[in-house]
Write an enzyme that holds these catalytic residues in place. Structure first.
Site, PDB file in Angstrom:
ATOM      1  N   LEU A  87     -15.099  61.099  78.420  1.00 30.71           N
ATOM      2  CA  LEU A  87     -16.081  60.673  77.415  1.00 30.71           C
ATOM      3  C   LEU A  87     -16.743  61.918  76.829  1.00 30.71           C
ATOM      4  O   LEU A  87     -17.864  62.264  77.168  1.00 30.71           O
ATOM      5  CB  LEU A  87     -17.111  59.728  78.038  1.00 30.71           C
ATOM      6  N   HIS A  88     -16.000  62.608  75.959  1.00 29.90           N
ATOM      7  CA  HIS A  88     -16.533  63.811  75.320  1.00 29.90           C
ATOM      8  C   HIS A  88     -17.465  63.416  74.179  1.00 29.90           C
ATOM      9  O   HIS A  88     -17.755  62.234  73.983  1.00 29.90           O
ATOM     10  CB  HIS A  88     -15.398  64.744  74.879  1.00 29.90           C
ATOM     11  N   VAL A  89     -17.934  64.384  73.429  1.00 28.35           N
ATOM     12  CA  VAL A  89     -19.005  64.153  72.457  1.00 28.35           C
ATOM     13  C   VAL A  89     -18.688  63.071  71.424  1.00 28.35           C
ATOM     14  O   VAL A  89     -19.534  62.218  71.152  1.00 28.35           O
ATOM     15  CB  VAL A  89     -19.402  65.470  71.746  1.00 28.35           C
TER      16      VAL A  89
END
Length: 86
Positions: free
Chosen positions: A14-16
């Site tokens: 769950l990156h930016v």
């Protein structure tokens, strides 16, 4: 309070980009949204706090919603988390 489990399926976790999509969606609900993972609990309406959980691929998390739209909020947010692929 309603709690729904979700698993991060996105290869990059769950990156930016997906996290900001999640936060934007979470802010649409009047319920308080909390994300729990590895013994930590943070607001699901804060991108910064969400990033502190370091949600990598395969990690389980618990989406907790409390308020008048808690059922739909928890369900839709869990589905959203699991829909991210990259």
């Amino acid at each position: 309070m309603v709690k729904k489990e979700a698993i991060i399926k996105a290869v990059n976790g769950l990156h930016v980009r997906p996290a900001s999509t999640f936060v934007k969606k979470a802010k649409e609900y009047s319920s308080e949204i909390t994300i729990e993972s590895d013994g930590k609990s943070v607001s699901g309406k804060s991108l910064f706090r969400l990033q502190t959980l370091e949600l990598s691929s395969g990690k389980k998390l618990l989406i907790c919603a409390e308020g008048e739209d808690e059922e739909i909020a928890a369900s839709e947010l869990a589905e959203l988390i699991e829909s991210f692929k990259e």
